[in-house]
Write a protein that holds these residues in place. Structure first.
Motif, PDB file in Angstrom:
ATOM      1  N   ALA B 113       0.866  -1.186   0.000  1.00 39.54           N
ATOM      2  CA  ALA B 113       0.000   0.000   0.000  1.00 39.54           C
ATOM      3  C   ALA B 113       0.899   1.231   0.000  1.00 39.54           C
ATOM      4  O   ALA B 113       1.604   1.478   0.978  1.00 39.54           O
ATOM      5  CB  ALA B 113      -0.900  -0.002   1.225  1.00 39.54           C
ATOM      6  N   PRO B 114       0.927   1.981  -1.101  1.00 40.12           N
ATOM      7  CA  PRO B 114       1.769   3.176  -1.175  1.00 40.12           C
ATOM      8  C   PRO B 114       1.013   4.422  -0.698  1.00 40.12           C
ATOM      9  O   PRO B 114      -0.209   4.375  -0.519  1.00 40.12           O
ATOM     10  CB  PRO B 114       2.067   3.283  -2.660  1.00 40.12           C
ATOM     11  CG  PRO B 114       0.842   2.730  -3.316  1.00 40.12           C
ATOM     12  CD  PRO B 114       0.274   1.692  -2.385  1.00 40.12           C
ATOM     13  N   ASN B 115       1.735   5.516  -0.503  1.00 42.09           N
ATOM     14  CA  ASN B 115       1.135   6.836  -0.211  1.00 42.09           C
ATOM     15  C   ASN B 115       0.263   6.828   1.039  1.00 42.09           C
ATOM     16  O   ASN B 115      -0.797   7.450   1.075  1.00 42.09           O
ATOM     17  CB  ASN B 115       0.301   7.334  -1.402  1.00 42.09           C
ATOM     18  CG  ASN B 115       1.062   7.280  -2.712  1.00 42.09           C
ATOM     19  OD1 ASN B 115       2.236   7.629  -2.753  1.00 42.09           O
ATOM     20  ND2 ASN B 115       0.426   6.821  -3.765  1.00 42.09           N
ATOM     21  N   VAL B 116       0.720   6.113   2.057  1.00 42.58           N
ATOM     22  CA  VAL B 116      -0.069   5.984   3.283  1.00 42.58           C
ATOM     23  C   VAL B 116       0.130   7.216   4.168  1.00 42.58           C
ATOM     24  O   VAL B 116       1.250   7.704   4.332  1.00 42.58           O
ATOM     25  CB  VAL B 116       0.334   4.687   4.020  1.00 42.58           C
ATOM     26  CG1 VAL B 116      -0.260   4.625   5.415  1.00 42.58           C
ATOM     27  CG2 VAL B 116      -0.106   3.480   3.198  1.00 42.58           C
ATOM     28  N   VAL B 117      -0.983   7.736   4.685  1.00 43.40           N
ATOM     29  CA  VAL B 117      -0.907   9.009   5.415  1.00 43.40           C
ATOM     30  C   VAL B 117      -1.156   8.899   6.922  1.00 43.40           C
ATOM     31  O   VAL B 117      -1.033   9.882   7.636  1.00 43.40           O
ATOM     32  CB  VAL B 117      -1.896  10.049   4.826  1.00 43.40           C
ATOM     33  CG1 VAL B 117      -1.477  10.442   3.415  1.00 43.40           C
ATOM     34  CG2 VAL B 117      -3.332   9.533   4.834  1.00 43.40           C
ATOM     35  N   ARG B 130      -4.739   5.824   2.594  1.00 43.69           N
ATOM     36  CA  ARG B 130      -3.740   6.348   1.660  1.00 43.69           C
ATOM     37  C   ARG B 130      -4.386   7.283   0.649  1.00 43.69           C
ATOM     38  O   ARG B 130      -5.594   7.203   0.409  1.00 43.69           O
ATOM     39  CB  ARG B 130      -3.021   5.199   0.957  1.00 43.69           C
ATOM     40  CG  ARG B 130      -3.955   4.341   0.127  1.00 43.69           C
ATOM     41  CD  ARG B 130      -3.214   3.152  -0.462  1.00 43.69           C
ATOM     42  NE  ARG B 130      -3.962   2.610  -1.579  1.00 43.69           N
ATOM     43  CZ  ARG B 130      -3.851   3.034  -2.836  1.00 43.69           C
ATOM     44  NH1 ARG B 130      -2.998   3.991  -3.147  1.00 43.69           N
ATOM     45  NH2 ARG B 130      -4.578   2.514  -3.791  1.00 43.69           N
ATOM     46  N   THR B 131      -3.583   8.151   0.063  1.00 43.59           N
ATOM     47  CA  THR B 131      -4.142   9.030  -0.947  1.00 43.59           C
ATOM     48  C   THR B 131      -4.329   8.235  -2.242  1.00 43.59           C
ATOM     49  O   THR B 131      -3.588   7.298  -2.528  1.00 43.59           O
ATOM     50  CB  THR B 131      -3.247  10.244  -1.254  1.00 43.59           C
ATOM     51  OG1 THR B 131      -1.966   9.772  -1.659  1.00 43.59           O
ATOM     52  CG2 THR B 131      -3.077  11.136  -0.041  1.00 43.59           C
ATOM     53  N   ALA B 132      -5.341   8.624  -2.999  1.00 42.41           N
ATOM     54  CA  ALA B 132      -5.584   8.005  -4.300  1.00 42.41           C
ATOM     55  C   ALA B 132      -6.138   9.089  -5.209  1.00 42.41           C
ATOM     56  O   ALA B 132      -6.434  10.195  -4.755  1.00 42.41           O
ATOM     57  CB  ALA B 132      -6.565   6.853  -4.174  1.00 42.41           C
ATOM     58  N   PHE B 133      -6.270   8.773  -6.467  1.00 37.07           N
ATOM     59  CA  PHE B 133      -6.772   9.742  -7.445  1.00 37.07           C
ATOM     60  C   PHE B 133      -6.002  11.060  -7.342  1.00 37.07           C
ATOM     61  O   PHE B 133      -6.587  12.147  -7.312  1.00 37.07           O
ATOM     62  CB  PHE B 133      -8.289   9.954  -7.268  1.00 37.07           C
ATOM     63  CG  PHE B 133      -9.074   8.696  -7.485  1.00 37.07           C
ATOM     64  CD1 PHE B 133      -9.397   8.293  -8.767  1.00 37.07           C
ATOM     65  CD2 PHE B 133      -9.439   7.897  -6.411  1.00 37.07           C
ATOM     66  CE1 PHE B 133     -10.090   7.095  -8.979  1.00 37.07           C
ATOM     67  CE2 PHE B 133     -10.135   6.709  -6.616  1.00 37.07           C
ATOM     68  CZ  PHE B 133     -10.456   6.318  -7.894  1.00 37.07           C
ATOM     69  N   SER B 134      -4.696  10.963  -7.283  1.00 39.90           N
ATOM     70  CA  SER B 134      -3.819  12.143  -7.254  1.00 39.90           C
ATOM     71  C   SER B 134      -4.298  13.172  -6.231  1.00 39.90           C
ATOM     72  O   SER B 134      -4.504  14.330  -6.561  1.00 39.90           O
ATOM     73  CB  SER B 134      -3.739  12.783  -8.637  1.00 39.90           C
ATOM     74  OG  SER B 134      -3.359  11.837  -9.598  1.00 39.90           O
ATOM     75  N   THR B 141      -7.299   0.982   2.538  1.00 44.34           N
ATOM     76  CA  THR B 141      -6.849  -0.225   1.860  1.00 44.34           C
ATOM     77  C   THR B 141      -6.478  -1.299   2.867  1.00 44.34           C
ATOM     78  O   THR B 141      -5.704  -1.040   3.792  1.00 44.34           O
ATOM     79  CB  THR B 141      -5.631   0.102   0.964  1.00 44.34           C
ATOM     80  OG1 THR B 141      -6.019   1.093   0.016  1.00 44.34           O
ATOM     81  CG2 THR B 141      -5.123  -1.123   0.226  1.00 44.34           C
ATOM     82  N   GLU B 142      -7.058  -2.470   2.641  1.00 44.43           N
ATOM     83  CA  GLU B 142      -6.720  -3.605   3.493  1.00 44.43           C
ATOM     84  C   GLU B 142      -5.662  -4.439   2.773  1.00 44.43           C
ATOM     85  O   GLU B 142      -5.826  -4.764   1.597  1.00 44.43           O
ATOM     86  CB  GLU B 142      -7.991  -4.433   3.729  1.00 44.43           C
ATOM     87  CG  GLU B 142      -7.794  -5.593   4.669  1.00 44.43           C
ATOM     88  CD  GLU B 142      -9.062  -6.457   4.781  1.00 44.43           C
ATOM     89  OE1 GLU B 142     -10.196  -5.910   4.717  1.00 44.43           O
ATOM     90  OE2 GLU B 142      -8.897  -7.675   4.906  1.00 44.43           O
ATOM     91  N   VAL B 150       4.268  -1.300   3.527  1.00 43.63           N
ATOM     92  CA  VAL B 150       3.565  -0.024   3.660  1.00 43.63           C
ATOM     93  C   VAL B 150       4.509   1.087   3.200  1.00 43.63           C
ATOM     94  O   VAL B 150       5.630   1.193   3.701  1.00 43.63           O
ATOM     95  CB  VAL B 150       3.155   0.224   5.136  1.00 43.63           C
ATOM     96  CG1 VAL B 150       2.474   1.581   5.291  1.00 43.63           C
ATOM     97  CG2 VAL B 150       2.239  -0.890   5.633  1.00 43.63           C
ATOM     98  N   GLY B 151       4.058   1.898   2.258  1.00 40.53           N
ATOM     99  CA  GLY B 151       4.844   3.049   1.806  1.00 40.53           C
ATOM    100  C   GLY B 151       4.251   4.302   2.424  1.00 40.53           C
ATOM    101  O   GLY B 151       3.101   4.636   2.157  1.00 40.53           O
TER     102      GLY B 151
END
Ligand code: FAD
Ligand code: AMP
Lengths: 248, 322
Positions: B113-117, B130-134, B141-142, B150-151
């Motif tokens: 899972a990238p872009n995890v906040v 995480r962020t999605a759709f820019s 996300t599971e 985890v990113g």
């Protein structure tokens, strides 16, 4: 050289993003879909290899029948043949496994994918694909030359760029820079006519597993109002950035 | 079942994102009732990770690891995963981390899972936001596999101090099947300049600045703020600035504390790439410029007048506040 360009079908960059009433899915109502911008750069680079080095260019997409306009567009731009793996692209790992089958069966030397899809922003399909196939891999690729089986690729790094020497078989995660913006191809009438006759083969999905699942979605919290500062009062802006925003 | 964090270094020194992934790893370990081990490659200051809750550091170095090679670095991390019996692996969102993470995930048959906040909302099932759709939305996300990668997004979770003493151990991975097919030939990087990825502040210019000859004030503003410089897409397409400065949906993502946009209209593709920045200042002659709707502070005015005044006031501020 046999090239496979992987294309994903994504909402146009100007799309407003909404989710279904229960927030369980992306609401595609009224959304225009396009070839992922990173893949357009890759496809244009592939056309260059076709024209200058006699490469054969195929495109592949993992998706339902609704992605066919994007695939036809790639054919109209000049790809020779296309494959659609008939499955919902449920996660990056699943898509990479499907594409790995296509690559294995087609004996491709070079696989051009994008650094990320602008919808789910996974940025994982090319790297996973390369690893599943044990091919070389360059991500954030902004330049690629191939000479026989040797390749020189450049990639963006934080603060600059790096040049790499590598070899085929190779997977790249491409992006802007691979070709200039002004070189991007737009299909012409002849291309569109020819694309209708080109082969677009629908493949049944291979057995594959998922590794992630998006369980729900959220929109960002609404933004507070902007605070306007008079152009003649930069001291006030400095004060606000220091005392209120605490960023300087 | 420990948590393993990959802490990046550059020229022997840990990068800022190393402390962020360490802090994130600590939070996950607390939730799972375990501890954090870091894997670093060629870091000479690995002991400082203790400040962020890291109990143990495996510090790898050796043949094949002198410079970044995504496959080899992923392989080292995979060996550390095995040695530690880790099930959760945390990496940053740097260009290098995003290069190696999918390789690592495929090797470990792990979900990524990238872009995890944020810290996981639950660890069983393991769910992250995480962020999605820019940046136009978030996905929860599971990760359904046993191993999980985890990113963490830059500047989202932050570096949080949880002081402990880190035991640093030399780690000699087996490099007998190292990748030699892909080799670095040349690195072209301005040294001593803060990068967009690492910067707390980014100063960005658009087509409103009229031409490359006008970037002196942008650079001066950046220098006063210790900031990185960036630009909109047409500015790099026109060759006014290098492509490496292009930010936005099709350029580099920006997630700084402060983003100052000068003469940039605020097109949706630009905003998509920079909206993760915490505080946005917009300077534009046109009060109707869309960027003002996404800004925290706005100045309607001519950049050629406003920016020099801002530089002057910032210099005064710096002189007073050290
Ligand atoms: C598929 C796709 C992807 C894209 N990706 C990106 C991306 O990643 N990043 C990106 O930036 N763009 C991207 N774009 C382009 C985007 O749509 C806009 O065209 C671009 O962001 C506009 O750049 P700009 O704001 O510098 O220029 P302009 O839109 O021309 O705006 C210039 C601004 O400067 C102001 N101005 C003029 N003079 C002055 C002055 N003296 N002082 C102060 N202000 C002044 C004007 O009022 C205006 O608002 C993409 C477009 C597409 C189609
Ligand atoms: N469904 C798909 N079909 C074909 N290629 C894909 C698909 N999804 C992703 N890709 C490729 O992988 C790249 C990165 O996508 P992602 O990992 O989803 O961010 C894209 O730019 C495409 O080249």
């Amino acid at each position: 050289m046999k090239i496979l360009v992987c294309i994903s079908n994504v909402p146009d960059t100007t799309s407003k993003i909404n989710f279904t009433a229960d927030n369980s899915a992306f609401d595609t109502t009224g959304v225009q879909f396009v070839i992922n911008p990173n893949d357009e750069f890759g496809l244009t680079r592939a056309m260059w290899f076709k024209e200058k080095q006699g490469a054969t260019v195929h495109v592949a997409n993992v998706g339902p029948a609704t992605t066919e306009p994007a695939i036809r567009k790639a054919l109209a731009i000049g790809a020779d043949e296309a494959f659609r793996v008939d499955a919902e692209p449920t996660d990056g790992f699943f898509v990479a496994q499907q594409l790995a089958e296509v690559v294995k069966n087609g004996g491709y030397d070079l696989v051009i994918a994008g650094r990320e899809s602008i919808d789910y922003n996974g940025g994982m399909v090319p790297g996973m694909l390369a690893t599943l196939l044990d091919m070389n891999f360059v991500n954030n690729c902004i330049g690629l030359e191939v000479d026989g089986t040797s390749a020189t690729a450049s990639r963006e790094i934080d603060g600059g760029k790096e040049t790499l020497s590598t070899s085929l078989p190779l997977v790249i995660g491409g992006q802007k820079g691979l070709v200039e913006e002004s070189d991007l191809r737009i299909p012409n009438m002849r291309g569109i006519m020819m694309a209708r006759k080109k082969k677009l083969e629908v493949l049944a999905p291979a057995a594959a597993t998922n590794a992630t699942k998006d369980t729900s979605f959220e929109k960002p919290a609404p933004k507070g109002a902007v605070k306007m500062v008079d152009a003649d009062n930069m001291a006030e802006l400095v004060n606000l950035l220091h005392n209120e925003a605490k960023v300087i | 079942m420990s948590v393993l964090v990959y802490t990046e270094s550059e020229n022997g020194a840990l990068r800022k994102n190393a402390f962020e992934v360490a802090s994130y790893g600590y939070a996950v370990a607390q939730q799972m009732g375990s501890s954090v081990t870091a894997i670093s490659i060629n870091a000479s200051d690995a002991d400082t990770l203790g400040t962020y809750g890291v109990a143990k550091v495996l510090n790898a170095s050796g043949a094949g690891l002198e410079s970044f090679n995504a496959k080899n670095y992923a392989d080292v991390i995979a060996q550390a995963v095995q040695k530690e019996g880790a099930s959760v692996i945390v990496v940053s969102s740097s260009t290098d981390a995003k290069y190696l993470a999918p390789i690592l995930a495929a090797k470990l048959q792990a979900g990524y899972a990238p872009n995890v906040v944020a810290a996981p909302s639950s660890t069983a099932p393991f769910t992250v936001k995480r962020t999605a759709f820019s940046n136009k939305g978030f996905a929860n996300t599971e990760i359904t596999t046993d191993n999980k990668v985890v990113g963490v997004s830059g500047n989202a979770f932050g570096a949080i101090e949880n002081p402990t003493t880190a035991q640093v151990e030399a780690f000699s991975p087996d490099m007998s099947s190292a990748d030699t097919a892909t080799k670095s030939v040349e690195v072209d990087k301005v040294s001593g300049k803060v990068t967009i990825a690492d910067a707390d502040t980014v100063v960005s210019g658009g087509r409103g600045l009229k031409g490359p000859e006008n970037w002196g004030m942008v650079e001066e503003l950046a220098e006063v703020l210790g900031a990185a410089t960036a630009c909109s897409k047409p500015v790099s397409d026109l060759g006014w600035r290098p492509h490496s400065e292009h930010v936005g949906q099709t350029g580099k993502p920006v997630a700084s504390n402060l983003y100052i946009a000068i003469g940039i209209s605020g097109a949706i593709q630009h905003l998509a790439g920079v909206s993760a920045s915490k505080v946005k200042v917009v300077i534009n002659t046109d009060p109707e410029a869309p960027f003002f709707k996404a800004a925290d502070y706005g100045v309607v005015g001519d950049a050629f007048e406003v920016v020099p005044k801002l530089i002057e006031k910032l210099k005064e501020f710096k002189a007073q506040n050290g």
